[in-house]
Design an enzyme around this catalytic site. Structure first.
Site, PDB file in Angstrom:
ATOM      1  N   PHE A  93     -21.217  -3.980  54.194  1.00 16.31           N
ATOM      2  CA  PHE A  93     -21.742  -5.161  53.487  1.00 16.31           C
ATOM      3  C   PHE A  93     -20.955  -5.411  52.219  1.00 16.31           C
ATOM      4  O   PHE A  93     -21.348  -5.687  51.228  1.00 16.31           O
ATOM      5  CB  PHE A  93     -23.228  -4.980  53.190  1.00 16.31           C
ATOM      6  CG  PHE A  93     -24.033  -4.807  54.464  1.00 16.31           C
ATOM      7  CD1 PHE A  93     -23.625  -5.395  55.643  1.00 16.31           C
ATOM      8  CD2 PHE A  93     -25.174  -4.048  54.486  1.00 16.31           C
ATOM      9  CE1 PHE A  93     -24.335  -5.229  56.810  1.00 16.31           C
ATOM     10  CE2 PHE A  93     -25.910  -3.874  55.646  1.00 16.31           C
ATOM     11  CZ  PHE A  93     -25.489  -4.458  56.806  1.00 16.31           C
ATOM     12  N   SER A 142     -30.369 -13.658  50.252  1.00 10.80           N
ATOM     13  CA  SER A 142     -30.316 -12.204  50.429  1.00 10.80           C
ATOM     14  C   SER A 142     -29.813 -11.858  51.835  1.00 10.80           C
ATOM     15  O   SER A 142     -28.993 -10.947  52.008  1.00 10.80           O
ATOM     16  CB  SER A 142     -31.707 -11.602  50.203  1.00 10.80           C
ATOM     17  OG  SER A 142     -31.727 -10.266  50.609  1.00 10.80           O
ATOM     18  N   TRP A 170     -26.206 -12.395  51.907  1.00  9.55           N
ATOM     19  CA  TRP A 170     -25.500 -11.311  51.189  1.00  9.55           C
ATOM     20  C   TRP A 170     -25.267 -10.139  52.149  1.00  9.55           C
ATOM     21  O   TRP A 170     -24.216  -9.500  52.115  1.00  9.55           O
ATOM     22  CB  TRP A 170     -26.347 -10.836  50.001  1.00  9.55           C
ATOM     23  CG  TRP A 170     -25.710  -9.687  49.259  1.00  9.55           C
ATOM     24  CD1 TRP A 170     -24.811  -9.763  48.238  1.00  9.55           C
ATOM     25  CD2 TRP A 170     -25.907  -8.282  49.490  1.00  9.55           C
ATOM     26  NE1 TRP A 170     -24.440  -8.509  47.816  1.00  9.55           N
ATOM     27  CE2 TRP A 170     -25.099  -7.575  48.563  1.00  9.55           C
ATOM     28  CE3 TRP A 170     -26.689  -7.550  50.380  1.00  9.55           C
ATOM     29  CZ2 TRP A 170     -25.056  -6.179  48.509  1.00  9.55           C
ATOM     30  CZ3 TRP A 170     -26.638  -6.153  50.323  1.00  9.55           C
ATOM     31  CH2 TRP A 170     -25.834  -5.494  49.401  1.00  9.55           C
ATOM     32  N   HIS A 171     -26.262  -9.885  53.012  1.00 13.08           N
ATOM     33  CA  HIS A 171     -26.138  -8.741  53.912  1.00 13.08           C
ATOM     34  C   HIS A 171     -25.067  -8.952  54.975  1.00 13.08           C
ATOM     35  O   HIS A 171     -24.491  -7.991  55.477  1.00 13.08           O
ATOM     36  CB  HIS A 171     -27.478  -8.436  54.581  1.00 13.08           C
ATOM     37  CG  HIS A 171     -28.412  -7.682  53.683  1.00 13.08           C
ATOM     38  ND1 HIS A 171     -29.247  -8.313  52.796  1.00 13.08           N
ATOM     39  CD2 HIS A 171     -28.626  -6.358  53.514  1.00 13.08           C
ATOM     40  CE1 HIS A 171     -29.931  -7.393  52.121  1.00 13.08           C
ATOM     41  NE2 HIS A 171     -29.579  -6.206  52.537  1.00 13.08           N
ATOM     42  N   GLY A 172     -24.828 -10.166  55.351  1.00 14.65           N
ATOM     43  CA  GLY A 172     -23.794 -10.388  56.356  1.00 14.65           C
ATOM     44  C   GLY A 172     -23.557 -11.861  56.581  1.00 14.65           C
ATOM     45  O   GLY A 172     -24.469 -12.683  56.449  1.00 14.65           O
TER      46      GLY A 172
END
Lengths: 468, 376
Positions: free
Chosen positions: A468, A318, A321-323
């Site tokens: 994002f 996760s 996924w954000h960066g």
């Protein structure tokens, strides 16, 4: 598709005017095709608005959408026994643009040190992370539940419904697709009356709170050795990112309502949470659900002995996924650790206020890893926060003196407004378990409109999650 | 927006979304109220309207009495630095100071000054480097001023740049914003003056002074590699306009306070900035390169000179204008390069040579100026 920009609303009105005009002509000439026209017009309107964001953004979205549909069409023509293994080909291909635009620089240069300069300046197309996940989920759901492939037009409306295309919510097939299949442009005053207060609230979150708070981090960002400045930045960023992303989601939700489409509420007042499990049920709900259904449960979920490892994996992914950066991975890992700790200590239930304080302390600590992308600085700041001697009166005075008295009044006013908003959310949660019940009441919505006009900055800031 | 809805299949008897319409109505009424406040009550706008009025009047007076004028413009660093009365009395130069608020951004500042410039005038651009290096993306104050002055074409310098008037944006900018709202509220509660400056701080020539004294901060020098495209466009348009209208357009670097420790770096930064400006217009040869380390010459910010500082700056500018000596790009590059080599070797004969030349020149120029104070 920046809802805070006047341009977006201008394009929307322009698009709707065209839709209405053609519909009126068609209604007189061939009323039988109106139903199909409405769905086609929605698809064209969504694509037009996405094209207005940028042609490359539109092309990449369209390519991933068409490729996904074609791939699924081809797989569904095969014998059902061997279908699932083709997912191993289709899903990585779906993820291709995301990997290229978002992660190639980090992996090639950051991890493997290849020095490929051409990858350094890649700009992530708006919404890529969101619609890619929605399309991946669509493929898995279609195959897992052995459902027929929807009509292409309905599928396009499902993956491209304009309020949610660039920053979610990441809708599931079973929730949004049926609504798209029976979509029609209807005049319904109740829908509009229901949707507009959500839009007002979203714009208030974004333009009054997030955009104004955003301007106050910079003066405190440089102090790596002052824990008060670091905590202040953490709080400012935590409030900003919440009001920014929740603001977007609320406008999307309200727009959906105006068109008679029910989207998922992505934020359920996470800062009212008294533990980390609750936090993640209230923060970015559709992403949490996605990871739960497509990563956590396939790994075995909480019923296996290695559940803690499953949580850790989910949160690290996760974070990634954000960066694409070690700081985001650390942010995810921290949240994973907090959740594991909560689950391990589940027998000892903390009193509400203490649980809330602990949860907020952890969440706001972790925000440091989100906004501080310079790894050595991040480590230095984290260290500062854990050294008791840095909490000195001299450092406190230094933080207090960063702003002059006028600036302190402005920041104080904004923080008070943010706190009051949180209190109203908390009262709503406690009373109705609906975080925005009070803020959507007519008198409050009226005040919010006045505040938007009074306080919104003239300069538009893009929504943080667009990156994002 | 909420009227996005499209069609009633019933055709007639369409139900109105009353709640949504009432919220839109509240928004419109609030916007009208904030517009009225901004145009007629906002103390900051009132102050700058007054400033614009007296500056225009002084320019008019100079044109009538002397046939030409020297229009110096920029942000507040200019407003606090150039004493038009002193220019006239001591140096015989008919100067009007069009320095305004930095928040109005270079396009508006330029357009306002250009409006009061006539053929055969001299237009001295004294916009701070920071303003020309930043994006021109917050034109709220400019829009408020443009609308209050009744000339929205000033906002994006439309007559100079060809940019159309952005009517909707201009109207929507007639709002206070959070900073203004909360500080005003604080001032009312604490019983303080509603704006830091008052009309009595302004002299007829447009020169501004204040009794405010505040802590000022050191600047962080950096090397300017290039000017942003929008600034290049503005400078090019201004230079073209000068040629077309027989106006001499020159650039003069404002003075900013810098500590002794950062003095040389600051000069180098300014040289690196000026070499790009010099591609478009002559740059007046200020030997100090805008670096002024005398703390008591600054009032409430590192760009606002006190009366004593302003007298020095005014005299220096008069000298430079009369001498008509300009930096060349090669000289400015040499300053940047030699400072670089000094950074590495701690010894810079070439840099010193340039500085020595400048010092000699300054002596000569000062001498010339003292010989012919009466007429420019």
């Amino acid at each position: 598709m920046n809802f805070a920009e006047l341009r977006f609303w201008g394009y929307l009105l322009l698009g709707l005017a065209a839709v209405v005009t053609f519909r009126a002509i068609l209604r007189a000439a061939r009323p039988a095709v109106l139903e199909k026209y409405d769905r086609l017009a929605l698809a064209v309107l969504s694509m037009f608005l996405l094209f207005c964001v940028g042609w490359l953004t539109f092309l990449i979205w369209l390519a991933v959408a068409v490729f996904t549909y074609a791939g699924l069409y081809w797989i569904l023509r095969l014998k059902s026994a061997g279908r699932r293994r083709y997912l191993l080909i289709l899903i990585p291909l779906q993820l291709g643009p995301l990997l290229y635009y978002k992660y190639s620089n980090f992996l090639a240069n950051g991890v493997f040190g290849l020095g490929w300069d051409s990858l350094r300046d890649l700009v992530i197309p708006v919404g890529l992370s969101f619609y890619t996940f929605q399309k991946v989920a669509f493929v898995i759901d279609t195959l897992a539940f052995k459902e027929p492939l929807p009509r292409f037009l309905d599928y396009i409306n499902f993956v491209g419904f304009f309020p949610q295309i660039v920053a979610g919510p990441i809708e599931r097939k079973r929730d949004l697709l049926p609504q798209m299949e029976r979509f029609g442009f209807r005049w319904n005053a109740d829908w509009i009356n229901e949707g507009v207060p959500w839009i007002v609230l979203g714009l208030f979150f974004k333009m009054c709170l997030a955009d104004n708070l955003a301007q106050w981090m910079a003066p405190f960002m440089g102090a790596s050795d002052n824990p008060f400045s670091i905590w202040l930045c953490n709080v400012l960023f935590g409030l900003r990112i919440y009001y920014d992303f929740a603001g977007y989601s609320l406008v999307a939700y309200g727009l959906g309502k105006c068109f008679g489409v029910r989207l998922t509420l992505n934020f359920l007042s996470p800062y009212c949470s008294t533990n980390f499990q609750e936090f993640w049920r209230r923060w970015h709900v559709t992403l949490s659900n996605w990871f739960r259904d497509y990563v956590y449960i396939p790994l075995g979920g909480s019923r296996v002995s290695w559940w803690a490892a499953n949580i850790a994996i989910v949160f690290v992914v996760s974070g990634f996924w954000h960066g694409a950066g070690w700081n985001f991975i650390l942010w995810g890992a921290l949240h994973g650790a907090f959740l594991i700790a909560y689950r391990l200590g589940g027998k000892w239930k903390l009193p509400g206020p203490i649980g809330w304080l602990g949860t907020m302390a952890g969440a706001f600590l972790a925000w440091l890893c989100f906004y501080e992308t310079r790894w050595p600085t991040l480590l230095a700041k984290l260290k500062t926060l854990f050294v008791p001697s840095t909490y000195s009166t001299a450092n406190l005075a230094a933080t207090a003196n960063v702003l002059n008295s006028g600036e302190q009044i402005v920041l104080g006013g904004l923080m008070a407004m943010a706190a009051l908003t949180l209190v109203m959310e908390w009262l709503s949660v406690r009373r109705d378990n609906e975080p925005f019940a009070i803020l959507r009441k007519r008198p409050v919505a009226t005040v919010l409109v006045v505040l938007i006009i009074l306080l919104a900055p003239g300069k538009n800031n893009a929504f943080i999650y667009f990156a994002f | 927006m909420p009227l996005s809805i499209l069609h009633s299949d019933r055709g007639f008897g369409v139900q109105l979304p009353k709640l949504a319409l009432s919220l839109v109505g509240v928004g419109v009424v609030t916007l009208l109220a904030t517009a009225a406040y901004t145009l007629w009550l906002n103390p900051e706008i009132r102050f700058y309207l007054y400033a614009a009025k007296i500056k225009r009047a002084w320019a008019e007076k100079l044109h009538k009495e002397y046939g030409h004028a020297i229009v110096v413009f920029g942000a507040s660093s200019c407003a606090f630095a150039i004493d038009g009365e002193r220019m006239l009395e001591k140096h015989g130069l008919p100067v009007v100071n069009f320095g305004m608020h930095a928040g109005m951004e270079p396009l508006f500042l330029t357009a306002l000054a250009v409006e009061s410039t006539r053929p055969s005038d001299t237009l001295v651009v004294a916009i701070e480097p920071g303003l020309l290096l930043s994006p021109f993306d917050s034109p709220d104050l400019a829009a408020q001023m443009g609308m209050a002055l009744g000339n929205p074409r000033l906002v994006h310098a439309s007559d100079l740049t060809g940019e159309p008037v952005h009517w909707i944006e201009n109207v929507l900018s007639l709002r206070p914003g959070a900073y203004h709202f909360f500080t005003l509220l604080g001032k009312i509660v604490l019983g303080k003056p509603l704006y830091r400056y008052s009309p009595k701080d302004l002299r007829p020539s447009g020169w501004q002074q204040t009794n405010e004294r505040r802590e000022i901060h050191d600047q962080e020098p950096f090397i300017v590699k290039s000017l942003p495209e929008h600034s290049r466009r503005l400078l090019a348009a201004l230079a073209r306009w000068g040629k077309t209208n027989n106006v001499r357009v020159v650039y003069s670097l404002p003075w900013g306070w810098v500590s002794d420790a950062k003095h040389d770096q600051f000069k180098r930064m300014n040289a690196s900035f000026l070499r790009h400006v010099a591609e478009f217009m002559p740059v007046l040869r200020d030997p100090a390169l805008g670096a002024h380390p005398v703390r008591h010459h600054f009032a409430d910010t590192e760009w606002h000179l006190t009366a004593e500082g302003a007298a020095e700056r005014t005299d220096a500018l008069a000298t430079e204008l009369k001498a008509g000596v300009y930096w060349t790009i090669a000289e400015l590059d040499a300053v940047v390069r030699d400072e670089e080599s000094r950074q590495s070797s701690r010894k810079c004969p070439a840099f010193q040579t340039v500085l020595d030349e400048i010092k000699q020149e300054q002596t000569v120029v000062t001498h010339i100026a003292s010989q012919q104070p009466a007429r420019f």
